[in-house]
Design an enzyme around this catalytic site. Sequence first.
Site, short mmCIF file in Angstrom:
data_model
loop_
_atom_site.label_atom_id
_atom_site.label_comp_id
_atom_site.label_asym_id
_atom_site.label_seq_id
_atom_site.Cartn_x
_atom_site.Cartn_y
_atom_site.Cartn_z
N LYS A 79 -69.80 62.19 16.87
CA LYS A 79 -68.60 62.23 17.73
C LYS A 79 -67.60 61.16 17.28
CE LYS A 79 -67.20 62.26 22.64
NZ LYS A 79 -67.63 62.13 24.05
N SER A 154 -66.37 66.01 27.24
CA SER A 154 -65.48 65.68 26.15
C SER A 154 -66.09 65.86 24.77
CB SER A 154 -65.00 64.24 26.29
OG SER A 154 -66.10 63.34 26.16
N SER A 178 -70.16 64.37 29.89
CA SER A 178 -69.64 64.82 28.59
C SER A 178 -70.66 65.17 27.54
CB SER A 178 -68.69 63.78 28.01
OG SER A 178 -67.44 63.89 28.62
N1 GLN Z 1 -65.06 65.20 32.35
C1 GLN Z 1 -65.20 63.85 32.85
C2 GLN Z 1 -63.88 63.14 32.70
O1 GLN Z 1 -62.96 63.75 32.34
C3 GLN Z 1 -66.30 63.15 32.11
C4 GLN Z 1 -65.93 62.73 30.74
C5 GLN Z 1 -67.02 62.05 30.00
O2 GLN Z 1 -68.20 62.08 30.39
N2 GLN Z 1 -66.63 61.34 28.96
O3 GLN Z 1 -63.75 61.99 32.93
#
Ligand code: GLN
Length: 496
Positions: A79, A154, A178
């Site tokens: 990532k 994400s 995410s």
């Molecule tokens: N979807 C959540 C957010 O937008 C979690 C994102 C994540 O875990 N990095 O904050």
Amino acid sequence: MSLIRKTAAELGALIASGEVSAVEVAQAHLDRIAEVDPQINAFLHVAADSALAQARAVDERRAAGEPLGPLAGVPIAHKDVFTTKDMPTTAGSKILEGYRPPYDATVTARLREAGLVILGKTNLDEFAMGSSTENSAYGPTRNPWDLSRIPGGSSGGSSAAVAAYQAPLSTGTDTGGSIRQPAAVTGIVGMKPTYGGSSRYGLIAFASSLDTPGPFARNVLDAALLHEAFSGHDSMDSTSIHEPVPPVVEAARRADVAGLRVGVVKEFGGEGYQPGVLARFREAVDLLESLGAKVVEVSCPSFGYALPAYYLIAPSECSSNLARFDGMRYGLRVGDDGTRSAEEVMALTRAAGFGPEVKRRIMLGTYALSSGYYDAYYGSAQKVRTLIARDFEAAFHQVDVLVSPTTPTTAFPIGERADDPMAMYLADLCTIPANLSGNAAISVPCGLADEDGLPVGLQIMAPVLGDDRCYRVGAAVEKALEDRWGGPLLKEAPSL
Ligand code: GLN
């Protein structure tokens, strides 16, 4: 069977025995990336030359008679929120375009030490803020099951890369879901370790009290092998836990649930959940019972407040963490023509470099932390966080693991929620409690929803440092379901 269809454990064994070379394995995956990534857009950067060089080094070590670890020579997609000293690191943001970090994140360094071959860096929502990868400054990633849909977020580049057989393994980070949410909607396995169980050093920070690196794989054992490879204490991370890594690989191999107590979270699974998701979830619970688990319903009354608490805490921390992107120290700089003050250049750089979701979070967080509002917003959210941790503690007096659907719906169409932040945030309804409390949680595939034929994830949550339970239960479910399906769920994906 072609090399790209093999599991990471199989590839590691073939490479260690010399039946195939690490170079052949890397090349097969690079070819796959060249073939399918123009449609998927999982990778922001493909590092073909350095991948082949790393693979060659593994082959040379084997030829020299050195012992190789279980994942030596196995390719991985990384990532693009972890620093890599030999590759660009953008965090999916324009503000870091062209940034080359001077050091490796601990996770990166441990991948290299384990002999994993880093194929490249994967796409993500800007600074890991989002649930669809549509917030990337470099275009959305597409779900290999249906190219018109999101791969989750994400870590959507990482989930799509593994689901599309571009890599057997990938890394992710889970701040609010995410890893688990993208794993669920692409039909693969994704694990959020206990907070502090995997190092944040060199991870570009979003919300430091929540950010947790973890693995993606196409099966539970592979995820456990990767988990073990990069986790464990790190003196460079002040919140790293001083404990051994839980026995995750052993648990994945054990794969039984006889006598385990499984709690179904009462608060998750009513209105707003897709019927096909609930149907597969209930079947998974019945399956656990048929395998010898004792299933009970458990109430976690504070879980309903997790989402609003998260959307105060995470933006508050992000508003502070992202202050460092000022156009002076890293990446983009706008308007520095000798006529403007430093403040003006900073303002112009941040206005041009951050996307709309990042700006929204910085504004929300700055507001929640401002004097006069701090107690009402940030302070209250912290109290909710304590209540959620207490709900978990009480639940784990009654049961060994808690289960829920990973997400309320399957993968939604690209664009559907782009203008509706609330709808987007709801994708993390079931995953956020484990982040607020630091608990371990995994998502494993549990079937396809009847309405759309898309993958559904089962979430298994365990106590802090009980990561092995996630793998043990996850592997038992996987084994039973693969017997039923005649192989992994991914074989049903129409475009693969
Ligand atoms: N979807 C959540 C957010 O937008 C979690 C994102 C994540 O875990 N990095 O904050």
